[in-house]
Design a protein around this motif. Structure first.
Motif, PDB file in Angstrom:
ATOM      1  N   GLU A   1       0.674  -1.098   0.023  1.00 24.77           N
ATOM      2  CA  GLU A   1      -0.011  -0.030   0.047  1.00 24.77           C
ATOM      3  C   GLU A   1       0.665   1.187   0.108  1.00 24.77           C
ATOM      4  OE1 GLU A   1       0.280  -1.367   4.209  1.00 24.77           O
ATOM      5  OE2 GLU A   1      -0.080  -2.196   2.370  1.00 24.77           O
ATOM      6  N   GLU A   2       2.060   1.238   0.220  1.00 28.02           N
ATOM      7  CA  GLU A   2       3.025   2.422   0.281  1.00 28.02           C
ATOM      8  C   GLU A   2       3.453   2.406  -1.110  1.00 28.02           C
ATOM      9  OE1 GLU A   2       5.624   1.958   3.385  1.00 28.02           O
ATOM     10  OE2 GLU A   2       4.247   1.936   5.181  1.00 28.02           O
ATOM     11  N   ARG A   3       3.570   1.654  -1.910  1.00 21.64           N
ATOM     12  CA  ARG A   3       3.972   1.790  -3.214  1.00 21.64           C
ATOM     13  C   ARG A   3       3.208   2.916  -4.249  1.00 21.64           C
ATOM     14  NH1 ARG A   3       4.390  -4.662  -3.995  1.00 21.64           N
ATOM     15  NH2 ARG A   3       5.703  -5.073  -1.889  1.00 21.64           N
ATOM     16  N   PRO A   4       3.957   3.505  -4.947  1.00 14.85           N
ATOM     17  CA  PRO A   4       3.101   4.423  -5.873  1.00 14.85           C
ATOM     18  C   PRO A   4       1.911   3.581  -6.797  1.00 14.85           C
ATOM     19  CG  PRO A   4       5.311   4.279  -6.745  1.00 14.85           C
ATOM     20  CD  PRO A   4       5.219   3.378  -5.584  1.00 14.85           C
ATOM     21  N   SER A   5       1.165   4.352  -7.365  1.00 18.51           N
ATOM     22  CA  SER A   5       0.633   4.196  -8.516  1.00 18.51           C
ATOM     23  C   SER A   5       1.602   4.498  -9.812  1.00 18.51           C
ATOM     24  CB  SER A   5      -0.851   4.653  -8.575  1.00 18.51           C
ATOM     25  OG  SER A   5      -0.592   6.114  -8.913  1.00 18.51           O
ATOM     26  N   LEU A   6       0.870   3.735 -10.870  1.00 22.85           N
ATOM     27  CA  LEU A   6       1.643   4.052 -12.001  1.00 22.85           C
ATOM     28  C   LEU A   6       1.612   5.695 -12.632  1.00 22.85           C
ATOM     29  CD1 LEU A   6       0.408   1.064 -14.510  1.00 22.85           C
ATOM     30  CD2 LEU A   6       2.564   1.277 -13.089  1.00 22.85           C
TER      31      LEU A   6
END
Length: 307
Positions: free
Chosen positions: A270-275
């Motif tokens: 959940e801490e990763r960015p979206s594209l």
């Protein structure tokens, strides 16, 4: 395309299979082996009608992991065909390999006819020959890949095996295409519990719980890929390193690029960015105004352009 469903269909099936087999070999010529993997082999090929250079991917029936149904087809087809056909039907994308045709051939499985730039090299070999890429060139490649994945996801497909071997570089233009949807699936919002991609590109949640969501998986693999481009090799080899999720930079890499890689490689999905957030990251926006000049400089300085 047809499965035997009783003696009364046997003759009809043989007639159809014969026509399909004749149809492929009357339209295309196969050349040398380009590569092979768990899902099949890829050959160089040529369309006889106009001489167009193509790639021909052969998939044995017993290697197909996922099947799909298509309208007007009596039997199931490999999921890869269904996914590529869906992307082609909506107009395709310059950063995604296009499926030109496909056939089922008796005793040879399925043959996928794919576009192939006349002078191309997969990104793994590209990096192996040249070493770590200049950040400006890595940025050019990376932006194209992320934009292509946005298109793929927007049309209900997830690739699930983004890695350097599945990115093809046109060595004349430095444009790239995503290839090999053999591990792909239909995009869904719920978690996946199966994975046929490449383990060293897989995220901690898969290693630890055999479950993942489509976008965080894709973004993690993009972090591994970007590290690979700017450092010349992938950041993690063992499961313990993946779970630790702490890349160690082996070359001088700008703070902005390191920031993006670390964000993509966040331990928590959940801490990763979206594209979309990747595309708006400062490092991604930093080269916008100079891309033309960078391309000219990077292209002219690259060895081996006559691949």
């Amino acid at each position: 395309m047809l499965e035997k469903r009783g003696a009364e269909l046997h003759l009809e099936e043989e007639e159809v299979r014969g026509k399909v087999k004749q149809s492929f070999f009357s339209q295309y010529r196969c050349g040398s082996l380009l590569g092979s993997g768990g899902f099949g082999s890829v050959f160089s090929g040529q369309r006889l009608s106009d001489g167009l250079q193509v790639a021909v991917k052969q998939i044995c029936r017993n290697r197909v992991q996922q099947w799909a149904r298509l309208p007007d087809e009596l039997g199931p087809v490999p999921m890869e065909i269904a996914l590529l056909q869906r992307l082609s039907e909506v107009g395709g994308h310059g950063g995604v390999v296009r499926l030109l045709d496909w056939f089922e051939v008796e005793e040879q499985g399925f043959l996928l006819v794919l576009e192939r730039p006349p002078q191309c090299q997969d990104l793994f070999d590209f990096i192996t020959e040249r070493g770590a890429l200049p950040e400006r060139l890595a940025l050019r490649f990376f932006r194209q890949i992320v934009e292509a994945l946005l298109f793929v996801h927007a049309h209900g497909v997830v690739h699930r095996d983004i890695k350097d071997e599945n990115i093809v570089v046109d060595t004349r233009t430095l444009d790239v295409k995503i290839v090999d949807f053999g591990s792909g699936a239909r995009l869904k919002e719920t978690a996946y519990g199966e994975f046929e991609g490449t383990r060293v590109y897989s995220p901690p949640e898969w290693i630890q719980s055999q479950s993942y969501d489509a976008v965080p998986l894709t973004v993690w693999s993009l972090g591994v890929l970007l590290f690979d481009m700017v450092c010349g090799d992938i950041p993690f080899e063992r499961d313990e390193e993946i779970i630790k999720a702490t890349p160690i930079f082996t070359r001088r890499v700008s703070k902005e690029c390191q920031s993006l890689i670390r964000w993509c490689l966040s331990y928590r999905p959940e801490e990763r960015p979206s594209l979309e957030e990747i595309l708006s990251h400062p490092w991604m926006e930093g080269g916008e105004g100079e891309e033309g000049g960078d391309l000219q400089e990077d292209h002219s300085s690259l060895p081996g352009q006559s691949l």
